[in-house]
Write a protein that holds these residues in place. Structure first.
Motif, PDB file in Angstrom:
ATOM      1  N   ILE A  37       0.889  -1.154   0.000  1.00 54.03           N
ATOM      2  CA  ILE A  37       0.000   0.000   0.000  1.00 54.03           C
ATOM      3  C   ILE A  37       0.927   1.203   0.000  1.00 54.03           C
ATOM      4  CG2 ILE A  37      -1.672   1.329   1.349  1.00 54.03           C
ATOM      5  CD1 ILE A  37      -2.545  -1.345   2.601  1.00 54.03           C
ATOM      6  N   VAL A  38       0.600   2.212  -0.791  1.00 58.51           N
ATOM      7  CA  VAL A  38       1.476   3.382  -0.864  1.00 58.51           C
ATOM      8  C   VAL A  38       0.660   4.649  -0.689  1.00 58.51           C
ATOM      9  CG1 VAL A  38       1.363   3.480  -3.386  1.00 58.51           C
ATOM     10  CG2 VAL A  38       3.284   4.524  -2.205  1.00 58.51           C
ATOM     11  N   GLU A  39       1.253   5.579   0.052  1.00 57.57           N
ATOM     12  CA  GLU A  39       0.672   6.905   0.250  1.00 57.57           C
ATOM     13  C   GLU A  39       1.803   7.910   0.182  1.00 57.57           C
ATOM     14  OE1 GLU A  39      -2.803   7.413   3.120  1.00 57.57           O
ATOM     15  OE2 GLU A  39      -1.662   5.783   4.060  1.00 57.57           O
ATOM     16  N   SER A  40       1.439   9.180   0.207  1.00 58.96           N
ATOM     17  CA  SER A  40       2.446  10.235   0.266  1.00 58.96           C
ATOM     18  C   SER A  40       1.938  11.349   1.167  1.00 58.96           C
ATOM     19  CB  SER A  40       2.766  10.765  -1.136  1.00 58.96           C
ATOM     20  OG  SER A  40       1.625  11.338  -1.739  1.00 58.96           O
ATOM     21  N   ALA A  41       2.890  12.130   1.645  1.00 59.03           N
ATOM     22  CA  ALA A  41       2.562  13.243   2.539  1.00 59.03           C
ATOM     23  C   ALA A  41       3.680  14.269   2.453  1.00 59.03           C
ATOM     24  CB  ALA A  41       2.393  12.745   3.977  1.00 59.03           C
ATOM     25  N   GLY A  42       3.456  15.409   3.091  1.00 57.96           N
ATOM     26  CA  GLY A  42       4.462  16.463   3.116  1.00 57.96           C
ATOM     27  C   GLY A  42       4.749  16.923   4.528  1.00 57.96           C
ATOM     28  N   VAL A  43       5.985  17.337   4.752  1.00 59.01           N
ATOM     29  CA  VAL A  43       6.362  17.833   6.079  1.00 59.01           C
ATOM     30  C   VAL A  43       5.825  19.243   6.313  1.00 59.01           C
ATOM     31  CG1 VAL A  43       8.421  16.380   6.304  1.00 59.01           C
ATOM     32  CG2 VAL A  43       8.629  18.665   5.280  1.00 59.01           C
TER      33      VAL A  43
END
Length: 161
Positions: A37-43
């Motif tokens: 499962i893959v997701e992305s986010a930002g700091v």
């Protein structure tokens, strides 16, 4: 299933492209396609922003990948806790994730660092960062997307091993 989280600054360029490219590569690798499962986010992301216009355009034109439905997310403890592996696009992002979520230290790497560490014979000593294309020309976005795609193809080899 293993959960991978890609992290950059605003989650509108690099990490959104990495998520899209990784998902596309999973469809080309059926032996591992259902294992991640893959997701992305930002700091430093604003929840709900779309991917940048140039990110959407370059992935569509160069790779046939549609990330127009992407919505940015600020990294948070829920995302960090459910991730088995956190791959950042720069050393600064890695350090920021580890500073804010010390328990994630052992599962947080730059994508280049993780690939180099786990690839046989890799001796590349270049930068561990993928340069931010934000505000750049289409050519800058194309180079960034190609660099991310190259790292993700190498990552696929590592994950299959």
């Amino acid at each position: 299933m293993k959960h991978i989280l890609f992290v950059c600054t605003g989650n509108t360029c690099r990490s959104s492209m990495a998520e899209g490219i990784f998902k596309s590569e999973l469809t080309k690798n059926p032996e591992i396609g259902d294992k991640f499962i893959v997701e992305s986010a930002g700091v430093n992301a604003y929840d709900g922003d779309t991917a940048s216009a140039n990110s959407i355009k370059v992935l569509k034109e160069r790779f046939g990948i549609d990330i127009s439905g992407h919505r940015s997310k600020q990294i948070n403890s829920d995302l960090v806790n459910k991730a088995d592996l956190i791959l950042t696009l720069t050393v600064g992002h890695r350090d920021m994730v580890v500073y804010n979520f010390p328990g994630a230290r052992d599962k947080t790497f730059t994508i280049k660092e993780f690939v180099r560490k786990n690839s046989k014979g890799t001796k590349d000593t270049g930068s561990l960062d993928v340069r931010d294309p934000f505000g750049g020309s289409m050519e800058v976005y194309e180079k960034c997307a190609e660099e991310i795609a190259s790292e993700i193809r190498a990552l696929m080899i590592v994950l299959k091993a």
